[in-house]
Scaffold this motif. Sequence first.
Motif, PDB file in Angstrom:
ATOM      1  N   VAL A 168      65.055 -76.167   9.814  1.00 56.64           N
ATOM      2  CA  VAL A 168      65.255 -75.347  11.006  1.00 56.64           C
ATOM      3  C   VAL A 168      66.309 -76.046  11.855  1.00 56.64           C
ATOM      4  O   VAL A 168      66.137 -77.204  12.238  1.00 56.64           O
ATOM      5  N   TYR A 169      67.409 -75.351  12.128  1.00 60.77           N
ATOM      6  CA  TYR A 169      68.561 -75.979  12.785  1.00 60.77           C
ATOM      7  C   TYR A 169      68.624 -75.750  14.298  1.00 60.77           C
ATOM      8  O   TYR A 169      69.447 -76.371  14.974  1.00 60.77           O
ATOM      9  N   VAL A 170      67.797 -74.866  14.837  1.00 57.41           N
ATOM     10  CA  VAL A 170      67.899 -74.535  16.266  1.00 57.41           C
ATOM     11  C   VAL A 170      66.526 -74.628  16.919  1.00 57.41           C
ATOM     12  O   VAL A 170      65.494 -74.662  16.244  1.00 57.41           O
ATOM     13  N   SER A 171      66.544 -74.687  18.236  1.00 58.34           N
ATOM     14  CA  SER A 171      65.305 -74.692  19.007  1.00 58.34           C
ATOM     15  C   SER A 171      65.389 -73.630  20.091  1.00 58.34           C
ATOM     16  O   SER A 171      66.456 -73.039  20.312  1.00 58.34           O
ATOM     17  N   LYS A 182      62.836 -67.177  21.252  1.00 52.39           N
ATOM     18  CA  LYS A 182      61.590 -67.573  20.603  1.00 52.39           C
ATOM     19  C   LYS A 182      61.878 -68.127  19.218  1.00 52.39           C
ATOM     20  O   LYS A 182      62.771 -67.637  18.521  1.00 52.39           O
ATOM     21  N   LYS A 183      61.097 -69.130  18.819  1.00 52.38           N
ATOM     22  CA  LYS A 183      61.185 -69.701  17.476  1.00 52.38           C
ATOM     23  C   LYS A 183      59.756 -69.788  16.949  1.00 52.38           C
ATOM     24  O   LYS A 183      58.919 -70.488  17.511  1.00 52.38           O
ATOM     25  N   ASN A 184      59.501 -69.055  15.866  1.00 52.84           N
ATOM     26  CA  ASN A 184      58.127 -68.946  15.366  1.00 52.84           C
ATOM     27  C   ASN A 184      57.869 -69.733  14.094  1.00 52.84           C
ATOM     28  O   ASN A 184      56.815 -69.558  13.473  1.00 52.84           O
ATOM     29  N   SER A 199      56.633 -74.386   7.126  1.00 54.99           N
ATOM     30  CA  SER A 199      55.967 -73.085   7.291  1.00 54.99           C
ATOM     31  C   SER A 199      56.253 -72.201   6.090  1.00 54.99           C
ATOM     32  O   SER A 199      57.346 -72.234   5.522  1.00 54.99           O
ATOM     33  N   TYR A 200      55.262 -71.383   5.709  1.00 52.81           N
ATOM     34  CA  TYR A 200      55.473 -70.423   4.632  1.00 52.81           C
ATOM     35  C   TYR A 200      55.755 -69.069   5.270  1.00 52.81           C
ATOM     36  O   TYR A 200      55.048 -68.623   6.187  1.00 52.81           O
ATOM     37  N   VAL A 201      56.802 -68.396   4.806  1.00 57.17           N
ATOM     38  CA  VAL A 201      57.183 -67.110   5.377  1.00 57.17           C
ATOM     39  C   VAL A 201      57.136 -66.027   4.302  1.00 57.17           C
ATOM     40  O   VAL A 201      57.372 -66.293   3.124  1.00 57.17           O
ATOM     41  N   ASN A 202      56.843 -64.823   4.760  1.00 55.26           N
ATOM     42  CA  ASN A 202      56.823 -63.644   3.891  1.00 55.26           C
ATOM     43  C   ASN A 202      57.940 -62.696   4.295  1.00 55.26           C
ATOM     44  O   ASN A 202      58.406 -62.725   5.448  1.00 55.26           O
TER      45      ASN A 202
END
Length: 352
Positions: free
Chosen positions: A84-87, A177-179, A184-187
Amino acid sequence: MKKVVITGIVVIAALAGIMYVLNKNKATAEMQTQIVAEKNASVMVRVEPVEFKEVNGQYIANGVFMPKQDVKISTETPGVVSKVYVSEGSFVKAGQILAVVKSDKQNVGVSNAQAVFNNAKAEVARFESAYATGGVTKQQLDNIKLQLVNAKNNLENAKITASDVNITASFSGIVNKKNIEPGSYVNPGQEVFEIVNVSTLKLRVNVDEKNVGSLKIGQAVKVETPVLAGKSFTGKITFIAPKADTSLNFPVDLEIQNNPDNELRAGMYGNAYFGNSQMANVLVVSRNAFVGSVSSNEVYVYRDGKAFLTKVTIGRTFGDLVEVTSGLKAGEQVIVSGQINLVNETVVEIIK
């Protein structure tokens, strides 16, 4: 005998006296009842004068600032987030990579599709040589060429799928927002970022029917917010609703360029100033005087103990005051409370 006669006369006289008193009391009671009935026939109301007042000729409408662009970014590929490159709060540019989903399976898929494509390509070359010497038929050559086309399409699709492992920004803005976090596993379809562009904002306000006619697309409008006291912005009208809402107001959109520090933020309360601020002396009446609503153009005028339903022509609105251009004169009194119980020429009594 004489004693009996005298007694009878006394009794008759007493009865006559009683009847006289009863009749007198009845007449008094009826008179009092009539007076009370006359009082109860009148409707209690409150009145206010029609008068000239100095008012600001500017029409002010308010609303809430909204971002021009507000997009929730989702992933198209399932997997584990590797980077993840951003906050939250980071400024990002269009096309910038925000995060990466682990791509081992996708890369394997590309390799397999590439191998099938290479094999189909070689088969087409071999069949073309055989066809030149009569070793295969034209139909056999066409079938193998079709397999090559399918293999090429599958390869392109595998490459597209593999490229989706990079989650990118679709426009320049700020990460609101950053979720996700690494691991993390994403679908597919899962929202992972919200990007907001506040370099340009939109302010939607409601303008009443008396003022909307003077507005035009592209017109410049002064805009302020109580949060940034002493600072003003220029809004440009981009939309004027062709249809009024149930309150006879027309939604109007303004586009506002933010300052270099992006001090305007989505969600702030804003005021739009239409027209000039020149003071004017106009005949006004309370908004509460109108029967039902201002759009009815009807008020009750108090005159000689009665309420007279009067048709008026209105102009601009100034908060709780409404300009009257015809139908009323300065000094007249209009009923501002109790209209629901009135019809034309109802007897009324003023509540002091």
